[in-house]
Design an enzyme around this catalytic site. Sequence first.
Site, short mmCIF file in Angstrom:
data_model
loop_
_atom_site.label_atom_id
_atom_site.label_comp_id
_atom_site.label_asym_id
_atom_site.label_seq_id
_atom_site.Cartn_x
_atom_site.Cartn_y
_atom_site.Cartn_z
CD GLU A 73 -55.83 -9.06 -97.16
OE1 GLU A 73 -55.53 -8.16 -98.68
OE2 GLU A 73 -57.00 -9.59 -97.68
CG HIS B 251 -54.45 -14.78 -97.50
ND1 HIS B 251 -54.45 -13.09 -97.04
CD2 HIS B 251 -54.62 -14.12 -98.72
CE1 HIS B 251 -55.15 -11.93 -97.68
NE2 HIS B 251 -54.95 -12.70 -99.06
ZN LIG Z 1 -56.61 -9.16 -100.31
#
Ligand SMILES: [Zn+2]
Length: 282
Positions: free
Chosen positions: A10, A116
């Site tokens: 990410e 997350h």
């Molecule tokens: Zn990841």
Amino acid sequence: MKFFISADMEGISGVATNQQLKTPSEYQRFRKLMTADVNAAIEGAFNGGATEIVVADGHGNMSNIIIEELDKRARLVSGNNRVMCQLEGLDETFDGILFVGHHGREGGSDVAVISHSLAGICVNELKINGHVVGETEMNTYVAGSFGVPPVFISGDDAYVREVQETLPQVEAAVTKRAVDRFAAELLHPEVAQEIIREKAETAVKNAANQKPVVLEGPITFEIQFKGSQQAKMTTTIPSVELIGPKSIRFTCDDMITAYKHMWGCVIIAITATNGVLGSVNA
Ligand SMILES: [Zn+2]
């Protein structure tokens, strides 16, 4: 000097949305970019004095990095059946850990890109000894149990600020400016990779001055899941106590055991998302 790289996706240069990591054609582009960011960290680390590097691919199915494009001086832990999750291969022989392409925690910054905590499908919040943690902080405590200090992070600016609240000593390479959970102001990957290379070199040069971050046991985890069905099924493990409709708690003597226990609960929770036997064709 031997260094461990935990690589996620990410926070990689160029990544701004979840779709880029899920749409098959787009995903192939971002695998190349992930491999290039990791190569930049490897090159910087060797320039800084590293003599041995192990990379653990830690995103999604944990086999994203393209081995034939990886710097030949490194070895790669790839594949997903791992008891030690993102840290498989780490032990007390390493002199430092670098986090490449990582991301903010769920519920942290309002803008951190694809924020997350470990598994977006099931984890709402992770707490260790009453303190909310993201993946980098949690992994740093595991590394601390092996006597390995955190030395470097790369990702968006919101992620970097989040980590530096608890780990201000790490070198940080900012690969993009977080605009929203699914938007970012990007640098060209080659520009971001130059920053990664320079910061990783500095981090490795200073590694001997860094201290492992040690959490003495006992270690209590509290995990809030997204669904009550996910929390409930983790209580099949006798040490797990349900403390709310979606929340569990357990305690282990040490951080490494607690990390494995946490990962076991997350695996069960992922499996329970649509009913534990819903997708088994046995
Ligand atoms: Zn990841």
